[in-house]
Design a protein around this motif. Structure first.
Motif, PDB file in Angstrom:
ATOM      1  N   MET A  12      19.307  42.697  35.208  1.00 21.09           N
ATOM      2  CA  MET A  12      20.101  43.609  35.050  1.00 21.09           C
ATOM      3  C   MET A  12      20.010  44.924  35.810  1.00 21.09           C
ATOM      4  O   MET A  12      18.835  45.217  36.033  1.00 21.09           O
ATOM      5  CB  MET A  12      20.184  44.075  33.701  1.00 21.09           C
ATOM      6  CG  MET A  12      21.325  45.163  33.275  1.00 21.09           C
ATOM      7  SD  MET A  12      21.251  45.752  31.481  1.00 21.09           S
ATOM      8  CE  MET A  12      21.639  44.179  30.497  1.00 21.09           C
ATOM      9  N   ALA A  13      21.221  45.511  36.595  1.00 19.74           N
ATOM     10  CA  ALA A  13      20.909  46.768  37.383  1.00 19.74           C
ATOM     11  C   ALA A  13      20.422  47.948  36.480  1.00 19.74           C
ATOM     12  O   ALA A  13      20.749  47.847  35.220  1.00 19.74           O
ATOM     13  CB  ALA A  13      22.390  46.870  38.098  1.00 19.74           C
ATOM     14  N   GLN A  14      19.802  48.585  37.044  1.00 21.50           N
ATOM     15  CA  GLN A  14      19.408  49.927  36.186  1.00 21.50           C
ATOM     16  C   GLN A  14      20.545  50.849  35.944  1.00 21.50           C
ATOM     17  O   GLN A  14      21.527  51.129  36.636  1.00 21.50           O
ATOM     18  CB  GLN A  14      18.516  50.756  37.201  1.00 21.50           C
ATOM     19  CG  GLN A  14      17.451  51.598  36.198  1.00 21.50           C
ATOM     20  CD  GLN A  14      16.371  52.593  37.205  1.00 21.50           C
ATOM     21  OE1 GLN A  14      15.815  52.264  37.969  1.00 21.50           O
ATOM     22  NE2 GLN A  14      16.818  53.835  37.211  1.00 21.50           N
ATOM     23  N   HIS A  15      20.376  51.321  34.664  1.00 20.38           N
ATOM     24  CA  HIS A  15      21.493  52.106  34.242  1.00 20.38           C
ATOM     25  C   HIS A  15      21.170  53.561  34.901  1.00 20.38           C
ATOM     26  O   HIS A  15      20.213  53.920  35.192  1.00 20.38           O
ATOM     27  CB  HIS A  15      21.485  52.276  32.814  1.00 20.38           C
ATOM     28  CG  HIS A  15      21.787  50.980  31.872  1.00 20.38           C
ATOM     29  ND1 HIS A  15      22.788  50.286  32.002  1.00 20.38           N
ATOM     30  CD2 HIS A  15      20.711  50.432  31.207  1.00 20.38           C
ATOM     31  CE1 HIS A  15      22.610  49.397  31.435  1.00 20.38           C
ATOM     32  NE2 HIS A  15      21.337  49.130  30.637  1.00 20.38           N
ATOM     33  N   LEU A  26      26.418  49.132  25.373  1.00 22.66           N
ATOM     34  CA  LEU A  26      25.136  49.096  26.005  1.00 22.66           C
ATOM     35  C   LEU A  26      24.089  49.254  24.738  1.00 22.66           C
ATOM     36  O   LEU A  26      23.029  49.010  24.910  1.00 22.66           O
ATOM     37  CB  LEU A  26      25.079  50.476  26.872  1.00 22.66           C
ATOM     38  CG  LEU A  26      25.708  50.193  28.261  1.00 22.66           C
ATOM     39  CD1 LEU A  26      25.511  51.329  29.130  1.00 22.66           C
ATOM     40  CD2 LEU A  26      25.406  48.963  28.987  1.00 22.66           C
ATOM     41  N   TYR A  27      24.353  50.031  23.741  1.00 21.55           N
ATOM     42  CA  TYR A  27      23.489  50.642  22.689  1.00 21.55           C
ATOM     43  C   TYR A  27      24.326  51.448  21.625  1.00 21.55           C
ATOM     44  O   TYR A  27      25.212  52.065  21.721  1.00 21.55           O
ATOM     45  CB  TYR A  27      22.656  51.698  23.355  1.00 21.55           C
ATOM     46  CG  TYR A  27      21.440  52.167  22.390  1.00 21.55           C
ATOM     47  CD1 TYR A  27      20.658  51.482  21.834  1.00 21.55           C
ATOM     48  CD2 TYR A  27      21.572  53.548  22.083  1.00 21.55           C
ATOM     49  CE1 TYR A  27      19.801  51.968  20.909  1.00 21.55           C
ATOM     50  CE2 TYR A  27      20.720  54.117  21.072  1.00 21.55           C
ATOM     51  CZ  TYR A  27      19.736  53.269  20.518  1.00 21.55           C
ATOM     52  OH  TYR A  27      18.823  53.768  19.670  1.00 21.55           O
ATOM     53  N   LEU A  53      27.385  53.755  22.738  1.00 22.06           N
ATOM     54  CA  LEU A  53      27.351  54.081  24.039  1.00 22.06           C
ATOM     55  C   LEU A  53      27.848  53.002  24.983  1.00 22.06           C
ATOM     56  O   LEU A  53      27.391  51.843  24.860  1.00 22.06           O
ATOM     57  CB  LEU A  53      25.907  54.209  24.441  1.00 22.06           C
ATOM     58  CG  LEU A  53      25.621  54.797  25.888  1.00 22.06           C
ATOM     59  CD1 LEU A  53      26.359  55.763  26.534  1.00 22.06           C
ATOM     60  CD2 LEU A  53      24.174  54.867  26.179  1.00 22.06           C
ATOM     61  N   ILE A  95      23.129  57.887  31.312  1.00 19.21           N
ATOM     62  CA  ILE A  95      23.293  56.891  30.323  1.00 19.21           C
ATOM     63  C   ILE A  95      21.740  56.687  29.529  1.00 19.21           C
ATOM     64  O   ILE A  95      21.828  56.784  28.533  1.00 19.21           O
ATOM     65  CB  ILE A  95      23.732  55.464  30.982  1.00 19.21           C
ATOM     66  CG1 ILE A  95      25.184  55.649  31.451  1.00 19.21           C
ATOM     67  CG2 ILE A  95      23.533  54.371  30.017  1.00 19.21           C
ATOM     68  CD1 ILE A  95      25.995  56.030  30.373  1.00 19.21           C
ATOM     69  N   ILE A  96      20.703  56.671  30.687  1.00 19.89           N
ATOM     70  CA  ILE A  96      19.508  56.413  29.928  1.00 19.89           C
ATOM     71  C   ILE A  96      19.149  57.861  29.126  1.00 19.89           C
ATOM     72  O   ILE A  96      18.608  57.584  27.782  1.00 19.89           O
ATOM     73  CB  ILE A  96      18.386  56.390  31.003  1.00 19.89           C
ATOM     74  CG1 ILE A  96      18.364  55.003  31.740  1.00 19.89           C
ATOM     75  CG2 ILE A  96      16.963  56.699  30.413  1.00 19.89           C
ATOM     76  CD1 ILE A  96      17.641  54.842  33.146  1.00 19.89           C
ATOM     77  N   LEU A  97      19.496  59.005  29.388  1.00 18.31           N
ATOM     78  CA  LEU A  97      19.257  59.927  28.805  1.00 18.31           C
ATOM     79  C   LEU A  97      20.017  60.003  27.444  1.00 18.31           C
ATOM     80  O   LEU A  97      19.648  60.694  26.446  1.00 18.31           O
ATOM     81  CB  LEU A  97      19.284  61.436  29.585  1.00 18.31           C
ATOM     82  CG  LEU A  97      18.499  61.582  30.982  1.00 18.31           C
ATOM     83  CD1 LEU A  97      18.832  62.684  31.440  1.00 18.31           C
ATOM     84  CD2 LEU A  97      16.891  61.731  30.147  1.00 18.31           C
ATOM     85  N   ILE A 141      21.097  57.381  35.290  1.00 16.02           N
ATOM     86  CA  ILE A 141      20.085  58.453  34.492  1.00 16.02           C
ATOM     87  C   ILE A 141      20.872  59.153  33.424  1.00 16.02           C
ATOM     88  O   ILE A 141      20.218  59.363  32.320  1.00 16.02           O
ATOM     89  CB  ILE A 141      19.362  59.448  35.245  1.00 16.02           C
ATOM     90  CG1 ILE A 141      18.358  60.262  34.704  1.00 16.02           C
ATOM     91  CG2 ILE A 141      20.445  60.403  36.118  1.00 16.02           C
ATOM     92  CD1 ILE A 141      17.205  59.255  34.106  1.00 16.02           C
ATOM     93  N   ARG A 180      30.685  61.813  39.066  1.00 19.21           N
ATOM     94  CA  ARG A 180      30.493  60.028  38.939  1.00 19.21           C
ATOM     95  C   ARG A 180      30.869  59.789  37.455  1.00 19.21           C
ATOM     96  O   ARG A 180      29.995  60.169  36.482  1.00 19.21           O
ATOM     97  CB  ARG A 180      29.097  59.565  39.155  1.00 19.21           C
ATOM     98  CG  ARG A 180      28.737  59.746  40.633  1.00 19.21           C
ATOM     99  CD  ARG A 180      27.426  60.074  40.937  1.00 19.21           C
ATOM    100  NE  ARG A 180      26.410  59.303  40.036  1.00 19.21           N
ATOM    101  CZ  ARG A 180      25.437  59.657  38.894  1.00 19.21           C
ATOM    102  NH1 ARG A 180      25.745  61.093  38.551  1.00 19.21           N
ATOM    103  NH2 ARG A 180      24.949  59.000  38.206  1.00 19.21           N
ATOM    104  N   ARG A 215      21.045  57.511  26.034  1.00 17.55           N
ATOM    105  CA  ARG A 215      20.249  56.744  24.818  1.00 17.55           C
ATOM    106  C   ARG A 215      19.166  57.262  24.131  1.00 17.55           C
ATOM    107  O   ARG A 215      18.924  57.257  23.001  1.00 17.55           O
ATOM    108  CB  ARG A 215      20.050  55.430  25.392  1.00 17.55           C
ATOM    109  CG  ARG A 215      19.223  54.533  24.564  1.00 17.55           C
ATOM    110  CD  ARG A 215      19.102  53.222  25.105  1.00 17.55           C
ATOM    111  NE  ARG A 215      18.173  52.486  24.166  1.00 17.55           N
ATOM    112  CZ  ARG A 215      17.920  51.136  24.191  1.00 17.55           C
ATOM    113  NH1 ARG A 215      18.600  50.472  25.077  1.00 17.55           N
ATOM    114  NH2 ARG A 215      17.139  50.589  23.512  1.00 17.55           N
TER     115      ARG A 215
END
Lengths: 282, 131
Positions: free
Chosen positions: B1-4, B32-33, B24, B8-10, B6, B117, B12
């Motif tokens: 899977m492509a990396q999410h 995603l979560y 999310l 989105i990571i933050l 940043i 974005r 989460r």
């Protein structure tokens, strides 16, 4: 590809007898392709000496900024190519959510912080705004991506032929990763560093020092080794040294970190003047 | 899977620290979560539910109005945030996967990162304890 370290320090330049071996200048790394194309990663105080070494005959230099914290741009005004009329200087870097790259740079390169305006530089200056994505510079294939650090901060992956390196000088893995052992899709910066020959990565803190500094944007030495191992990196270079870490302390930290590395992963600490040569053809 | 991304990571990371339920999704609407407080409302652990497309999560919880009339997916706050890229708020009923009927209030907003974005959307929601 040849990678030369010109500035290793994070936060604040810290010259002196206790930091002479690893160096006291702030972040700056030169990446040179076999054909002579030159990239400069960040414009900390180390960029001054690099600029003096670049020959006036060099037609172009590309400066890739990771972000605009002072320790990564303080040397910019002292980068000799900026004052060479025939030099094509391209500065790549991130905008903020409200300001473009030019507006952000002008905040530093203008009075009262600096006597010369950006518009008055003698070189042929081009600003290239990036917030992630791929671009080519000569033989270099550059991948940029936003990583976990306060403000807008980029990490870079640079490839030339078979050679690859990644540069994440400021990166807080603890906040940027759900788990270093979990799904890589949820680890900040993972795709940038996956399988590179050389990774230059923020390792400002020890695990003990991280307490009280959560959210300041930096990683610990042990986390960086785990991250590099997980991503299949061959050589991780601990970088962005704390100004409070003298040479003896860094000797100890890199030795401790190296003991955590699995077979196949080399761990060293960045020192000014160190060069890494990565074969572009294999 | 492509990396999410940043952001989105933050998001989460933040959600995992919150006592408020958070849901999310990515720009395509793929779940995603959702965090542990959301698990209590939705009636299933995220590890069991896993990622799922918008077509599934917008119907699996059987959203309906007070009269029991099913709500179309396009009227759900999170779908509005995704398709119209604006924050929105609403309240409705859902059937949790534990077969419990709950009234929830939802605030959803798009996640727009640097350089405009569009990287996803998030819903925070509350179970109405008075219902």
């Amino acid at each position: 590809m040849k990678v030369v370290v010109w500035g290793t320090r994070g936060s604040l330049a810290s010259p002196g007898p206790d930091t002479a071996r690893y160096g006291g200048n702030t972040s700056c790394v030169e990446v040179r392709a076999d054909d002579g194309t030159v990239l400069v990663l960040d414009a900390g105080t180390g960029i001054r000496r690099l600029g003096m070494q670049l020959p006036p005959s060099l037609p172009r230099v590309d400066l890739l900024l990771s972000h605009l914290h002072m320790d990564h741009i303080q040397g910019l005004g002292f980068f000799a190519p900026l004052q060479r009329p025939n030099m094509d200087v391209r500065i790549w870097g991130p905008p903020s959510t409200t300001l473009d790259l030019r507006s952000r740079l002008i905040r530093y390169l203008s009075p009262p912080l600096f006597p010369v305006h950006l518009r008055d530089l003698a070189c042929c200056l081009t600003l290239q705004e990036i917030a992630g994505g791929h671009f080519d510079i000569g033989p270099f294939k550059v991948e940029s991506g936003l990583v976990c650090h306060p403000g807008t901060t980029l990490g870079y992956r640079i490839e030339a032929g078979a050679a690859s390196m990644a540069y994440l000088p400021d990166h807080e893995l603890r906040l940027g990763a759900v788990s270093l052992d979990g799904d890589p899709a949820w680890i900040s910066g993972f795709d940038l560093v996956r399988g590179v020959d050389v990774l230059i990565h923020d390792a400002q803190y020890t695990a003990a020092e991280y307490d009280g500094h959560s959210g300041w944007g930096h990683s610990t030495t042990d986390e960086v080794v785990r991250f590099a191992a997980r991503a299949g990196v061959r050589h991780v270079v601990l970088f962005h040294h704390s100004p409070d870490h003298d040479d003896a302390t860094l000797d100890r930290l890199v030795a401790d970190a190296a003991r955590l590395a699995p077979p196949g992963l080399t761990v060293t600490a960045a020192a000014e003047g160190t060069a890494y040569t990565i074969a572009e053809t294999r | 899977m492509a990396q999410h991304e940043i952001e989105i990571i933050l998001t989460r990371q933040l959600a995992s620290c919150m006592a408020t339920p958070v849901f999310l999704v990515d720009p395509a609407g793929t779940l995603l979560y959702f965090n542990e407080p959301a698990e209590r409302v939705l009636g299933q652990r995220f590890d069991e539910a896993g990622e799922m497309p918008v077509e599934r999560w917008s119907t699996i919880f059987s959203p309906m109005d007070a009269a029991g009339v099913p709500l179309p997916a396009e009227s759900l706050p999170l779908v509005v945030a995704l398709t119209e890229c604006r924050p929105t708020h609403g309240h409705f009923w859902i059937h949790g996967l534990d077969h419990t009927l709950r009234r929830i209030e939802v605030t959803a907003f798009p996640i727009v990162g640097v350089a405009d974005r569009f990287v996803g959307a998030v819903a925070i929601f509350w179970e109405d304890p008075g219902e």
